[in-house]
Design an enzyme around this catalytic site. Structure first.
Site, short mmCIF file in Angstrom:
data_model
loop_
_atom_site.label_atom_id
_atom_site.label_comp_id
_atom_site.label_asym_id
_atom_site.label_seq_id
_atom_site.Cartn_x
_atom_site.Cartn_y
_atom_site.Cartn_z
N GLN A 124 27.95 28.15 3.91
CA GLN A 124 26.81 27.54 4.59
C GLN A 124 25.75 28.55 5.00
O GLN A 124 24.55 28.29 4.89
CB GLN A 124 27.29 26.77 5.82
CG GLN A 124 27.79 25.37 5.53
CD GLN A 124 28.15 24.61 6.79
OE1 GLN A 124 28.47 25.21 7.81
NE2 GLN A 124 28.11 23.29 6.73
N ASP A 127 23.45 29.44 2.12
CA ASP A 127 22.86 28.31 1.40
C ASP A 127 21.34 28.29 1.56
O ASP A 127 20.79 27.60 2.43
CB ASP A 127 23.49 27.02 1.91
CG ASP A 127 23.04 25.79 1.12
OD1 ASP A 127 22.22 25.95 0.19
OD2 ASP A 127 23.49 24.67 1.44
N SER A 130 19.40 24.89 1.12
CA SER A 130 19.33 24.03 2.31
C SER A 130 18.35 24.57 3.34
O SER A 130 17.59 23.80 3.96
CB SER A 130 20.72 23.88 2.94
OG SER A 130 21.57 23.14 2.10
N TYR A 225 25.26 16.77 -3.79
CA TYR A 225 24.02 16.20 -4.30
C TYR A 225 24.28 14.81 -4.87
O TYR A 225 25.35 14.53 -5.42
CB TYR A 225 23.43 17.09 -5.40
CG TYR A 225 22.97 18.44 -4.94
CD1 TYR A 225 21.78 18.60 -4.22
CD2 TYR A 225 23.73 19.58 -5.20
CE1 TYR A 225 21.36 19.85 -3.79
CE2 TYR A 225 23.32 20.83 -4.78
CZ TYR A 225 22.13 20.96 -4.08
OH TYR A 225 21.72 22.19 -3.65
#
Length: 376
Positions: A124, A127, A130, A225
């Protein structure tokens, strides 16, 4: 190990900012060098104060760097000057930037694609898709508010009551959720749609109405996704979208498919039903567009509707976008940095590295890309 950051063409963001560099310099054996006048928003002196060497010669940096950090893929000219065995980390777009990937192979430069960092809990902090998408969702609504011929919040005045603007967000991924949250904060009435019913709770938790459309089996892939829709599902979706779009003052479309052309969701027939002066922000314009007739990096008026197709929306808030991206890069770097050998471990037994490593020792090693480039 020398980490290098160079100027990029047509890009307001930068791969490292002074605050993030301090974390790198705490690692034994690491030095950082940047090109002179790297970015207009941060002075050379600010970089120097953080402990970075500022170098005039681009060619020297290309020839001596061990790890290169970029926002976007480097040019073929730059790749040809990078030393064998060095590592390039950037948004690479390996499905389309085939010449650059082949340049890495020929030059013996290892390449990591930030788009391909797996969407797992452990990854995360790395990422970048994002982090940048969140800013894109915010900027989309701000641009829409500036362009729109009405205000967002309800306003009660002696001259009468102005109702709140109506915003419709298509796609409730990271960008869409941030667009919803931003529009709500500005006082708009918000509706949203996504092909994944699982996101309804997230949409409603932000105060928006979730538009339900029965598309049959859709779901999402292992990376979170939405799966591509069939032609029949797209037709059903377009029919359902028409009513919500017709009622909206601002529409934000966010349906991107990695490695594929974006689906056309808002057709000219839908645009004809929208109010003159309404606005659409198409976040997928750079990959073909969700709006029929959208033009990348331009504002076009179609059937009386302003369609904004700016591709690099995070670049509109370049300082924060750079800070977030730099943190993504550093988290990835520190996860793989070997303190004993002072090298970056390109260990494909690691799930994260296996996902994002594209080129290693002259070969494309990513399983998803071997069909395009061949492999070892």
């Amino acid at each position: 190990m020398k980490i290098v950051v160079l100027k990029e063409n047509d890009e307001s963001r930068v791969a490292l900012v002074p605050d993030s560099i301090k974390k790198l310099l705490q690692l034994e054996g690491v030095e950082v060098a940047v090109e002179t006048n790297l970015t207009t928003m941060i002075s050379d002196q600010a970089y120097q104060t953080s402990g970075v060497r500022v170098v005039d010669s681009r060619d020297t940096l290309l020839a001596t760097g061990d790890v290169f950090l970029w926002v976007n893929a480097p040019s073929l000219k730059d790749v040809s000057k990078m030393k064998k065995g060095s590592i390039s980390i950037s948004f690479l777009d390996p499905y389309n930037q085939t010449e650059v990937v082949r340049g890495f192979m020929k030059q013996g430069v290892n390449a990591i694609s930030m788009e391909m960092v797996p969407r797992t809990t452990l990854a995360q902090k790395m990422d970048a898709i994002s982090s940048q998408a969140s800013l894109a969702g915010y900027v989309a609504v701000i641009l829409g508010a500036q362009r729109l011929d009405r205000i967002f919040p309800m306003m009660m005045t002696p001259a009468g009551t102005i109702p709140p603007a109506k915003v419709f967000v298509i796609g409730a991924g990271v960008a869409g959720l941030q667009a919803i949250a931003t529009a709500k904060r500005l006082g708009a009435k918000v509706e949203a749609f996504d092909t994944r019913p699982v996101v309804e709770e997230q949409v409603t938790s932000l105060g928006a109405k979730f538009v339900k459309v029965d598309l049959g089996e859709t779901g999402q892939n292992k990376d979170g996704y939405a799966n591509a829709l069939t032609d029949e599902q797209l037709k059903i979706q377009q029919q359902a979208m028409a009513k919500s779009c017709a009622n909206a003052d601002l529409v934000v479309t966010t349906a991107k498919l990695f490695a594929s052309k974006a689906p056309v969701i808002v057709t000219k027939e839908i645009l004809k039903q929208m109010r003159n002066g309404s606005v659409i922000i198409d976040l997928a314009a750079g990959s073909g567009g969700n709006v029929e007739g959208a033009v990348v990096d331009e504002i076009v008026t179609i059937e009386g509707v302003d369609v904004i197709g700016i591709d690099n929306l995070p670049g509109q808030v370049a300082f924060d976008a750079s800070t977030m991206y730099a943190n993504n890069l550093i988290n990835l770097f520190m996860h793989f940095y070997n303190k004993e050998t002072h090298t970056l471990a390109l260990d494909q037994s690691d799930e994260i590295m296996n996902g994002c490593l594209v080129v290693k020792d002259g070969y494309v090693v990513n399983e998803r890309l071997k069909a395009i480039y061949g492999g070892k």
